[in-house]
Design a protein around this motif. Structure first.
Motif, PDB file in Angstrom:
ATOM      1  N   THR B 400       0.841  -1.206   0.000  1.00 32.70           N
ATOM      2  CA  THR B 400       0.000   0.000   0.000  1.00 32.70           C
ATOM      3  C   THR B 400       0.873   1.252   0.000  1.00 32.70           C
ATOM      4  O   THR B 400       0.595   2.228  -0.702  1.00 32.70           O
ATOM      5  N   ALA B 401       1.952   1.211   0.775  1.00 34.56           N
ATOM      6  CA  ALA B 401       2.877   2.349   0.820  1.00 34.56           C
ATOM      7  C   ALA B 401       3.474   2.603  -0.564  1.00 34.56           C
ATOM      8  O   ALA B 401       3.613   3.749  -0.996  1.00 34.56           O
ATOM      9  N   VAL B 402       3.800   1.515  -1.272  1.00 36.90           N
ATOM     10  CA  VAL B 402       4.364   1.646  -2.612  1.00 36.90           C
ATOM     11  C   VAL B 402       3.339   2.318  -3.540  1.00 36.90           C
ATOM     12  O   VAL B 402       3.668   3.247  -4.291  1.00 36.90           O
ATOM     13  N   ALA B 403       2.081   1.859  -3.442  1.00 38.36           N
ATOM     14  CA  ALA B 403       1.039   2.439  -4.288  1.00 38.36           C
ATOM     15  C   ALA B 403       0.876   3.932  -3.999  1.00 38.36           C
ATOM     16  O   ALA B 403       0.768   4.742  -4.925  1.00 38.36           O
ATOM     17  N   HIS B 404       0.905   4.286  -2.704  1.00 39.27           N
ATOM     18  CA  HIS B 404       0.831   5.710  -2.354  1.00 39.27           C
ATOM     19  C   HIS B 404       2.003   6.474  -2.960  1.00 39.27           C
ATOM     20  O   HIS B 404       1.844   7.577  -3.480  1.00 39.27           O
ATOM     21  N   GLY B 405       3.171   5.874  -2.885  1.00 38.33           N
ATOM     22  CA  GLY B 405       4.379   6.525  -3.395  1.00 38.33           C
ATOM     23  C   GLY B 405       4.262   6.849  -4.878  1.00 38.33           C
ATOM     24  O   GLY B 405       4.575   7.951  -5.320  1.00 38.33           O
ATOM     25  N   HIS B 406       3.746   5.846  -5.650  1.00 37.24           N
ATOM     26  CA  HIS B 406       3.567   6.091  -7.082  1.00 37.24           C
ATOM     27  C   HIS B 406       2.624   7.264  -7.316  1.00 37.24           C
ATOM     28  O   HIS B 406       2.868   8.134  -8.149  1.00 37.24           O
ATOM     29  N   ASP B 407       1.497   7.256  -6.574  1.00 42.54           N
ATOM     30  CA  ASP B 407       0.498   8.308  -6.779  1.00 42.54           C
ATOM     31  C   ASP B 407       1.036   9.672  -6.375  1.00 42.54           C
ATOM     32  O   ASP B 407       0.799  10.676  -7.058  1.00 42.54           O
ATOM     33  N   ALA B 408       1.759   9.694  -5.262  1.00 40.40           N
ATOM     34  CA  ALA B 408       2.310  10.968  -4.794  1.00 40.40           C
ATOM     35  C   ALA B 408       3.355  11.482  -5.777  1.00 40.40           C
ATOM     36  O   ALA B 408       3.441  12.693  -6.045  1.00 40.40           O
ATOM     37  N   ALA B 409       4.138  10.567  -6.364  1.00 43.72           N
ATOM     38  CA  ALA B 409       5.152  10.988  -7.332  1.00 43.72           C
ATOM     39  C   ALA B 409       4.493  11.627  -8.554  1.00 43.72           C
ATOM     40  O   ALA B 409       4.975  12.635  -9.078  1.00 43.72           O
ATOM     41  N   VAL B 410       3.375  11.035  -8.990  1.00 44.29           N
ATOM     42  CA  VAL B 410       2.620  11.621 -10.099  1.00 44.29           C
ATOM     43  C   VAL B 410       2.200  13.052  -9.722  1.00 44.29           C
ATOM     44  O   VAL B 410       2.373  14.004 -10.494  1.00 44.29           O
ATOM     45  N   SER B 411       1.656  13.170  -8.491  1.00 43.50           N
ATOM     46  CA  SER B 411       1.179  14.489  -8.040  1.00 43.50           C
ATOM     47  C   SER B 411       2.320  15.500  -8.009  1.00 43.50           C
ATOM     48  O   SER B 411       2.183  16.639  -8.455  1.00 43.50           O
ATOM     49  N   ILE B 412       3.461  15.091  -7.464  1.00 41.43           N
ATOM     50  CA  ILE B 412       4.594  16.014  -7.329  1.00 41.43           C
ATOM     51  C   ILE B 412       5.084  16.456  -8.717  1.00 41.43           C
ATOM     52  O   ILE B 412       5.354  17.633  -8.959  1.00 41.43           O
ATOM     53  N   HIS B 413       5.121  15.473  -9.641  1.00 48.80           N
ATOM     54  CA  HIS B 413       5.573  15.796 -10.987  1.00 48.80           C
ATOM     55  C   HIS B 413       4.608  16.794 -11.643  1.00 48.80           C
ATOM     56  O   HIS B 413       5.029  17.791 -12.249  1.00 48.80           O
ATOM     57  N   LEU B 414       3.302  16.538 -11.512  1.00 40.86           N
ATOM     58  CA  LEU B 414       2.311  17.458 -12.088  1.00 40.86           C
ATOM     59  C   LEU B 414       2.440  18.840 -11.454  1.00 40.86           C
ATOM     60  O   LEU B 414       2.373  19.867 -12.140  1.00 40.86           O
ATOM     61  N   LEU B 415       2.648  18.850 -10.136  1.00 38.54           N
ATOM     62  CA  LEU B 415       2.771  20.130  -9.424  1.00 38.54           C
ATOM     63  C   LEU B 415       3.969  20.917  -9.957  1.00 38.54           C
ATOM     64  O   LEU B 415       3.879  22.114 -10.251  1.00 38.54           O
ATOM     65  N   CYS B 416       5.094  20.205 -10.092  1.00 36.77           N
ATOM     66  CA  CYS B 416       6.311  20.886 -10.534  1.00 36.77           C
ATOM     67  C   CYS B 416       6.217  21.326 -11.990  1.00 36.77           C
ATOM     68  O   CYS B 416       6.896  22.239 -12.413  1.00 36.77           O
ATOM     69  N   GLU B 417       5.368  20.617 -12.769  1.00 37.09           N
ATOM     70  CA  GLU B 417       5.158  21.019 -14.160  1.00 37.09           C
ATOM     71  C   GLU B 417       4.022  22.024 -14.283  1.00 37.09           C
ATOM     72  O   GLU B 417       3.529  22.285 -15.379  1.00 37.09           O
ATOM     73  N   LYS B 418       3.560  22.480 -13.134  1.00 41.15           N
ATOM     74  CA  LYS B 418       2.488  23.483 -13.066  1.00 41.15           C
ATOM     75  C   LYS B 418       1.213  23.005 -13.777  1.00 41.15           C
ATOM     76  O   LYS B 418       0.572  23.739 -14.529  1.00 41.15           O
ATOM     77  N   GLN B 419       0.870  21.749 -13.580  1.00 42.33           N
ATOM     78  CA  GLN B 419      -0.376  21.216 -14.136  1.00 42.33           C
ATOM     79  C   GLN B 419      -1.339  20.899 -12.990  1.00 42.33           C
ATOM     80  O   GLN B 419      -0.940  20.842 -11.826  1.00 42.33           O
ATOM     81  N   ASP B 420      -2.603  20.671 -13.365  1.00 45.18           N
ATOM     82  CA  ASP B 420      -3.628  20.372 -12.372  1.00 45.18           C
ATOM     83  C   ASP B 420      -3.381  18.967 -11.814  1.00 45.18           C
ATOM     84  O   ASP B 420      -3.486  17.980 -12.544  1.00 45.18           O
ATOM     85  N   ILE B 421      -3.057  18.895 -10.538  1.00 47.49           N
ATOM     86  CA  ILE B 421      -2.680  17.568 -10.013  1.00 47.49           C
ATOM     87  C   ILE B 421      -3.894  16.671  -9.791  1.00 47.49           C
ATOM     88  O   ILE B 421      -3.762  15.472  -9.568  1.00 47.49           O
ATOM     89  N   THR B 422      -5.103  17.213  -9.857  1.00 47.33           N
ATOM     90  CA  THR B 422      -6.276  16.342  -9.704  1.00 47.33           C
ATOM     91  C   THR B 422      -6.634  15.657 -11.025  1.00 47.33           C
ATOM     92  O   THR B 422      -7.428  14.727 -11.048  1.00 47.33           O
ATOM     93  N   LYS B 423      -6.053  16.113 -12.141  1.00 47.92           N
ATOM     94  CA  LYS B 423      -6.295  15.428 -13.419  1.00 47.92           C
ATOM     95  C   LYS B 423      -5.290  14.296 -13.551  1.00 47.92           C
ATOM     96  O   LYS B 423      -4.149  14.500 -13.963  1.00 47.92           O
ATOM     97  N   ARG B 424      -5.720  13.093 -13.156  1.00 46.78           N
ATOM     98  CA  ARG B 424      -4.785  11.967 -13.079  1.00 46.78           C
ATOM     99  C   ARG B 424      -4.565  11.358 -14.466  1.00 46.78           C
ATOM    100  O   ARG B 424      -5.501  11.278 -15.279  1.00 46.78           O
ATOM    101  N   PRO B 425      -3.358  10.925 -14.748  1.00 50.79           N
ATOM    102  CA  PRO B 425      -3.093  10.320 -16.062  1.00 50.79           C
ATOM    103  C   PRO B 425      -3.826   8.985 -16.201  1.00 50.79           C
ATOM    104  O   PRO B 425      -4.015   8.263 -15.225  1.00 50.79           O
ATOM    105  N   ASN B 426      -4.244   8.661 -17.423  1.00 53.99           N
ATOM    106  CA  ASN B 426      -4.933   7.391 -17.680  1.00 53.99           C
ATOM    107  C   ASN B 426      -3.963   6.227 -17.523  1.00 53.99           C
ATOM    108  O   ASN B 426      -2.763   6.367 -17.774  1.00 53.99           O
TER     109      ASN B 426
END
Lengths: 364, 594
Positions: B400-426
């Motif tokens: 579960t921690a690993v799954a959270h890590g993947h999701d958080a990494a997506v969020s951090i990347h979107l944040l740093c790219e100045k994109q909407d972090i709630t729009k999750r990639p397919n």
């Protein structure tokens, strides 16, 4: 990775695989503790989509629901795609795959020797309407107590799709050849020759076929079912009258059939006048639900009329076409002893010269 | 029912029960087939991309996949998915060339990860190849978090742990180990572009009963005691040891005690044996080491003589279900049980704890002192602060921690790219036919009828005398192969094309488990009861076609499908075909590609 290092085989594998033994965990067992899977035979080698496989499946279902003991069933067939079917159901039953068109002779002999088995003869339109037509006529006439199924596809599938004797006038083969002759209608022929149970059904319509099979197995006397069973490879075109499409569109049930085994109390009730109940000799019953046309399957002339009238309109009359429960079977007519003949010992079969003299004296 | 939309990426994903149940959605059948082909390295890499720690998880995972396994529904026992993962890890070749590299030229973004456990390391693994500069803070001297401190070495050897941790650390992480963080304000002041908190649930619960104060030298919380053993601060325990609690930590405590001097080690639980939270296989392993588990014993007090703990008193209870259906523990009225002990290990739960996060930074906590988070982005109420693993949602497990890590990494990347972090990639999906000939498939559909194979264990005399000897020997290649052949290949889907169907019933007649029915369309509850075999498992979908020629529909119960492909083999028109469905969750690397 070297292929020879693989422990068993490469990932790509030839099938057919054996049908996996896993079954539905809630699968019901019947009165003798068997599931439907226990009534299966070997895996079919017919073409995928062959109507004959649905007939096997229907027989499996019918036998399982009736709790038939497989060792009390004898399966007999001739030659043709149809005649391979007995391999694919009831592998624990007795079986005899005989000569082309000669299933009736073998069935007659077997039935005379042991009248206590359920006889299921499976034949095709070639086996019964061409090479075996004579045999067919005589087994009907002799009133053998059996269920005779013709898997009728209107074509010689095993020899790649020539027109058979049941192909309708104007029906065409896959290669375009048109049938110039009227067809032999196995159902009217059977009624004509004195069969006491005649039905027609469609392999695709198990809801109709299964109760008819059960009724046919329970019927005492010669029961005949002509099953339209499309040949998916050679006779399933839009211009064939024996294909899936034409049969789905044009088969008309004269009445809907329910089979009620004898052990079950009859609880279903239908509106008065909408239903007819026929009790069979073994105590089981057929319920006929009328479908609009007031059809009486106990009237021979009426049956012939309906079949022909439907045919004229390009329709196929299905369901229980004719039943007559007052006809005696061969053993009754011949007044054979109560015990099966094959169970009689030397003493009974060869009672000695005194008994012979007594018999001879009756002629003097 | 409406026709099933198989274009919905979740539809066929759900049919792959193991993958659906896995928090990280590892493509299980795909790697099991590779193990069958002895392609261990490929099998390992599929795991590595999905769950980051295949070797570790193969030994320690809570295995949510296995109770979900279809094999458990059509036979008795699920495929030994977890231990097959171990096989991939143990038999693989050198994978260093296959690992992603962190680019030399950084993208200029700096990320702080607090706590070097599975969640943080997953974030590091996902962000390093994208050019992020990662600083990893850890209070201990070594990374791994709970994987190192709470899982004993006889279950997870140090070399397995270090190998998989180093794959990530070697990509180039700024490690600030041995440095306890005391202030989130200070971290934020260092100007990171994002901060990820993966500090786990480090606070063990005490059982504060009469006598606790006098006996406290010999009372320990399970997780802290296990950590001390892991770091070799503790190397012995008293002769008589009582372990309180019925979870996996309790199982690790009792088995560890047995190895460092405990002679009479017992596990004591308040409620019934069946209600224990520990994984059944961990309970089994403890019992195999002759550790008794006493149930229905409620602890009452610590008994101290001459200033030293000598025993504990327990009240004996029985279970009753009250009028509201709730379980009650009713005292039996028997004499209390006095169990002698030199040490008590409390393994009755753990909590996350954030005394170091100042409450005026904009990071909100709820009434239970748990951070307020968006459950899909793992973002806190502070834009740049993310939580994952046990720190986010309370104690759970590594995967579960690993799954959270993947999701958080997506969020951090979107944040740093100045994109909407709630729009999750397919997710990344692929559905392709496996037909190779009339009766030939690219997968082995001839499934073994064998029962589950047991993993061989090392000699108990050896393992009980050396805390570093791994108990499980793992499958050898032959056993592993035999076990792989039990997998039903649930990712090879039965795909139905209604326009091709001629309603010949060939599929209905051949299906071994009566999955397929052609019938009138009805509402789902009614349809479920009117199928050839009733579909009673509502968690499994019905696959329903559009109207066919006869006005009927095809309805397939996905619940018990063996994926044997016989329906497709018998189908004369290819209305049925077997398509392999590959599903991978999107990782940070896939997040900004649109």
């Amino acid at each position: 990775m070297q292929a020879e290092k693989y422990p068993r085989k490469t990932a790509a594998t030839m099938s057919y695989i054996n049908k996996p033994k896993f079954k539905h965990p809630q699968m019901q067992t019947n009165d003798i503790g068997l599931t439907r899977r226990d009534y299966e035979g070997t895996l079919t080698t017919l073409c995928g989509g062959c109507g004959h496989d649905s007939i096997s499946a229907a027989i499996i279902q019918a036998a399982a629901e009736m709790s038939l003991e497989p060792h009390r069933v004898a399966k007999i067939s001739g030659i043709g795609c149809s005649s391979k079917i007995p391999s694919y159901f009831l592998s624990k039953a007795h079986g005899f795959n005989s000569v082309h068109g000669r299933m009736p002779s073998v069935a007659t002999g077997a039935n005379i020797a042991n009248k206590e088995l359920y006889y299921v003869g499976v034949s095709g339109d070639g086996d019964s309407a061409s090479i075996g037509l004579g045999q067919f006529c005589h087994i009907v006439r002799r009133r053998i107590n059996m269920l005779y199924i013709v898997a009728n596809n209107g074509t010689y599938g095993l020899t790649k799709g020539q027109l058979s004797a049941t192909a309708d006038l104007g029906s065409r083969t896959k290669s375009g050849e048109e049938s110039q002759f009227d067809n032999i209608d196995m159902a009217t022929l059977a009624i004509e020759l004195g069969a006491s149970f005649v039905a027609r059904s469609f392999s695709g319509d198990k809801k109709q076929l299964i109760p008819l099979l059960q009724a046919g197995l329970s019927h005492k006397g010669f029961a005949f079912i002509d099953v339209i069973s499309p040949c998916v490879t050679f006779n399933n075109t839009d211009f064939s009258t024996h294909g899936y499409k034409n049969t789905w569109e044009n088969h008309i049930a004269l009445s809907e059939v329910d089979f009620v085994p004898m052990r079950e109390e009859i609880t279903t009730s239908y509106a008065a006048g909408k239903e007819k109940e026929i009790t069979l000799h073994d105590g089981s019953a057929i319920h006929l639900h009328k479908t609009g046309n007031d059809y009486d399957p106990t009237d021979k002339e009426n049956a012939m009329h309906h079949i022909n009238a439907h045919k004229k309109q390009g329709k196929i009359a299905t369901g229980l076409l004719y039943i007559n429960q007052s006809t005696a079977d061969l053993h009754e007519l011949q007044d054979t002893v109560d015990r099966p003949l094959n169970s009689l010992g030397d003493q009974e079969l060869c009672p000695g010269s005194k008994a012979l003299n007594d018999i001879n004296n009756t002629f003097r | 029912m409406k026709p099933t939309d198989i274009a919905d990426p979740d539809y066929f994903h759900k049919v792959v029960d193991c993958q659906w149940a896995c928090p990280a959605h590892t493509p299980v059948p795909e790697y099991i087939r590779l193990i069958a082909e002895k392609r261990y390295t490929d099998a390992y890499m599929i795991n590595w991309h999905s769950n980051v720690f295949p070797g570790i998880l193969g030994r320690t995972c809570d295995r949510p996949c296995e109770p979900a396994c279809r094999r458990g529904r059509v036979e008795e026992e699920p495929v030994a998915i977890c231990r097959l993962k171990t096989v991939a890890a143990d038999y693989k070749s050198d994978i260093t060339d296959l690992l992603p590299q962190a680019p030399k030229k950084k993208n200029g973004k700096r990320i702080a990860l607090i706590g070097a456990g599975p969640a943080s390391l997953t974030v590091a693994r996902d962000l390093l190849p994208l050019g992020y500069e990662i600083t990893l803070f850890e209070k201990d001297a070594l990374s791994g978090g709970a994987m190192r401190t709470q899982i004993p070495r006889f279950r997870l050897p140090a070399e397995v742990l270090d190998e998989e941790l180093n794959y990530i650390l070697d990509m180039g992480v700024n490690c600030r180990f041995g440095e306890e963080i005391t202030s989130m304000r200070d971290i934020l002041a260092e100007g990171y572009d994002a901060v990820f908190v993966g500090t786990g649930a480090p606070l063990g619960k005490w059982l504060d009963l009469p006598g606790h104060e006098e006996a406290k030298d010999n009372i320990h919380t399970g997780i802290e005691w296990l950590a001390s053993v892991a770091f070799e601060h503790i190397s012995s325990v008293g002769k008589n040891v009582l372990v309180l609690g019925g979870g996996n930590t309790a199982m690790d405590c009792c088995r560890t005690s047995k190895r460092i001097g405990g002679k009479e080690v017992s596990v004591v639980v308040r409620s019934g044996f069946e209600e224990m939270k520990a994984s059944p296989w961990e309970i089994e392993d403890a019992m195999n080491e002759d550790i008794p588990i006493l149930n229905f014993h409620v602890p009452k007090r610590y008994i101290v003589e001459n200033g030293k703990l000598v025993a504990m008193e327990f009240e004996k209870v029985r279970k009753e279900i009250d009028a509201n259906g709730r379980r009650q523990l009713i005292p039996t009225g028997e004499e209390p049980a006095i169990l002698p002990c030199d040490d008590v290990l409390c393994a009755i739960g753990q909590e996350n704890s954030f005394p170091w996060v100042e409450r005026d930074l904009g990071i909100e906590f709820d009434q239970w002192e748990v951070p307020v988070l968006n459950k899909s982005t793992f973002q806190s109420t502070h834009e740049k602060v993310f939580f994952g693993g046990d720190a986010a949602l309370g104690p759970d497990n590594i995967i579960t921690a690993v799954a959270h890590g993947h999701d958080a990494a997506v969020s951090i990347h979107l944040l740093c790219e100045k994109q909407d972090i709630t729009k999750r990639p397919n997710p990344l999906t692929n559905l392709s036919s496996q037909k190779m000939g009339i009766h030939q498939w690219s997968y082995d559909n001839d499934i073994s009828a064998d029962f589950r194979f047991a993993v061989p264990h090392a000699d108990k005399q050896v393992t009980l005398n050396d805390i570093n000897v791994e108990v499980e020997l793992g499958f050898d290649e032959q056993l592993a192969f035999n076990e792989t052949m039990r997998c039903l290949n649930c990712d090879v889907q039965t795909v139905f094309t209604d326009k091709l169907c001629i309603e010949c019933d060939a599929c209905v007649d051949i299906c071994p488990t009566d999955c397929i029915t052609f019938t009138q369309n009805q509402k789902e509850p009614k349809l479920r009861t009117n199928l050839l075999a009733p579909a009673e498992n509502d968690e499994q979908d019905l696959y329903v076609s559009d109207l066919l020629l006869t006005g009927r529909i095809m309805a397939k119960n996905e619940d018990l499908c063996l994926h044997c492909g016989l329906c497709a083999e018998r189908c004369p028109t290819n209305a049925w075909d077997m398509h392999k469905y590959l599903f991978n969750t999107a990782k940070a690397e896939n997040a900004c590609q649109s």
